[in-house]
Design a protein around this motif. Sequence first.
Motif, PDB file in Angstrom:
ATOM      1  N   PHE A   1     116.289  39.626  84.405  1.00 28.13           N
ATOM      2  CA  PHE A   1     116.607  38.686  85.470  1.00 28.13           C
ATOM      3  C   PHE A   1     115.810  39.029  86.723  1.00 28.13           C
ATOM      4  N   CYS A   2     115.556  37.996  87.508  1.00 31.77           N
ATOM      5  CA  CYS A   2     114.742  38.164  88.712  1.00 31.77           C
ATOM      6  C   CYS A   2     115.283  37.243  89.797  1.00 31.77           C
ATOM      7  N   LYS A   3     115.321  37.751  91.006  1.00 31.15           N
ATOM      8  CA  LYS A   3     115.629  36.945  92.184  1.00 31.15           C
ATOM      9  C   LYS A   3     114.372  36.871  93.033  1.00 31.15           C
ATOM     10  N   SER A   4     113.954  35.660  93.350  1.00 23.32           N
ATOM     11  CA  SER A   4     112.668  35.462  94.005  1.00 23.32           C
ATOM     12  C   SER A   4     112.782  35.579  95.512  1.00 23.32           C
ATOM     13  N   MET A   5     111.644  35.536  96.166  1.00 25.33           N
ATOM     14  CA  MET A   5     111.576  35.360  97.608  1.00 25.33           C
ATOM     15  C   MET A   5     111.778  33.876  97.918  1.00 25.33           C
ATOM     16  N   PRO A   6     112.212  33.549  99.141  1.00 26.32           N
ATOM     17  CA  PRO A   6     112.380  32.125  99.477  1.00 26.32           C
ATOM     18  C   PRO A   6     111.102  31.310  99.317  1.00 26.32           C
ATOM     19  N   GLY A   7     109.939  31.964  99.422  1.00 27.65           N
ATOM     20  CA  GLY A   7     108.675  31.244  99.314  1.00 27.65           C
ATOM     21  C   GLY A   7     108.378  30.692  97.939  1.00 27.65           C
TER      22      GLY A   7
ATOM     23  N   GLN B   1     115.577  48.778  93.926  1.00 31.35           N
ATOM     24  CA  GLN B   1     115.860  47.357  93.767  1.00 31.35           C
ATOM     25  C   GLN B   1     114.607  46.587  93.342  1.00 31.35           C
ATOM     26  N   VAL B   2     113.453  46.976  93.886  1.00 35.77           N
ATOM     27  CA  VAL B   2     112.206  46.334  93.479  1.00 35.77           C
ATOM     28  C   VAL B   2     111.940  46.586  92.001  1.00 35.77           C
TER      29      VAL B   2
ATOM     30  N   ARG C   1     111.754  44.521  86.480  1.00 37.08           N
ATOM     31  CA  ARG C   1     111.976  44.963  85.108  1.00 37.08           C
ATOM     32  C   ARG C   1     111.014  46.085  84.721  1.00 37.08           C
ATOM     33  N   THR C   2     110.922  47.060  85.610  1.00 38.26           N
ATOM     34  CA  THR C   2     110.108  48.241  85.363  1.00 38.26           C
ATOM     35  C   THR C   2     110.863  49.454  85.897  1.00 38.26           C
TER      36      THR C   2
END
Length: 430
Positions: free
Chosen positions: A308-314, A383-384, A389-390
């Motif tokens: 799972f990934c949460k993106s930046m607003p951009g 968190q990064v 996923r690394t």
Amino acid sequence: MESHTLMDGRLHVYRRENSRYWQCATYLSGRNHRQSTKETNIAYAREFAQDWYLDRVAEDRLRRRGALPSAPDTPIVIPERTSPKRPGEKTFREAAAAFEKEYEAMTLGERNAQYVASKGRVIRIYLNPFFGDLPISEVSAGRIQDYRLHRVTPPEEPERVRYVSGGRERIGKAKAWKRPSRQTLHNEMVCLRQILKSANRKGWIAALPDMSNPYRASGKVSHRAWFSPEEYKRLYEATRERAKNPKKERWREECEQFHDFVLFMVNTGLRPDEAQRLEFRDVSIVEDEATGERILEIEVRGKRGVGFCKSMPGAVRPFERVLKRKNGQPTDLVFGLVQRELLNAILDELGLKKDRDGRPRTAYSLRHTYISMRLMEGADIYQVAKNCRTSVEMIEKFYASHIKNVLDASAINVRKPKPAKRKSVDADAV
């Protein structure tokens, strides 16, 4: 005709187009010597040819000393070479087939299907042509090193492309030889080791051979090619201009898609293969509780399985544009294949194809840019790592090593406080 040179150019091993057996030849004392190896496997043929060559050299020396008749028609009886394969022993080809079947069944649903299929491709194209007919017990450390040498040595005659035209097989231009990359050889060695481990578990070999590279230098840790903030600004401004004014009108949609791809990648940190498999149903636009901004929640399917990934607003606006442009259905791909040609063309125009250390920039560099920029902004490295996923170790090794902003000067430039000077006391004042 396929040909190989051994013994510093004094011995030649070749195979004619109309024959399945390898031949060997050498030139000694003014005459040519030739012999069929009766072998179809190049590894066996090379071994036979070396033994045969040493025998010819010994005979030539004896002839010159007069210990053997000099007449060339006096034959020297050479015993036929017998295969070292024991009755019932498995060949490498059989062991590879057993491993491939076992690996596909055991990893079903746990590993990416393309990754599993790549094992069969490595076996079919590279490993079987070299080791195929060899008994599995004969895959020794020496033969593995011969394989490495075979892969990095250019052929004497470039391989010509065969194709069918007008119902007849024809031969086209020679295919340019390209030295395999270090990662390609590593993947082949991993596949070879897995086959040998499978054979060891089945009792076909007693132990694994030494597969280490004897001449490998100590690995130098170097950071991944990325775009600095200034270089990234130049890149997205160029892709935006290309989207507004494409060189040909029929390329407009592709250029707009590529511009959104660049913005999406640098604001999500996805791997190119993960973005390639991304479907619209895997992406949701949500409001982040912590910041109150709109972001993307992405269900990523890649080499590590599902993450799972949460993106930046951009990343939201580019995704909305792609969704509107494609009128995307839930099962449609968001981006599909990476437009490598367009990426390389723009990078060449900007002079950004390589970084200052000569490392080429690819679509993967957009992921590296995301990680580097998050670290520069002071994001928590743990968190990064979870979001990408690394592991933290990988980020510290390949990314944080060259980001000066992750170094806390206040924590580094610590000085021990100097002790206060003691004041002398006047005895009369006591």
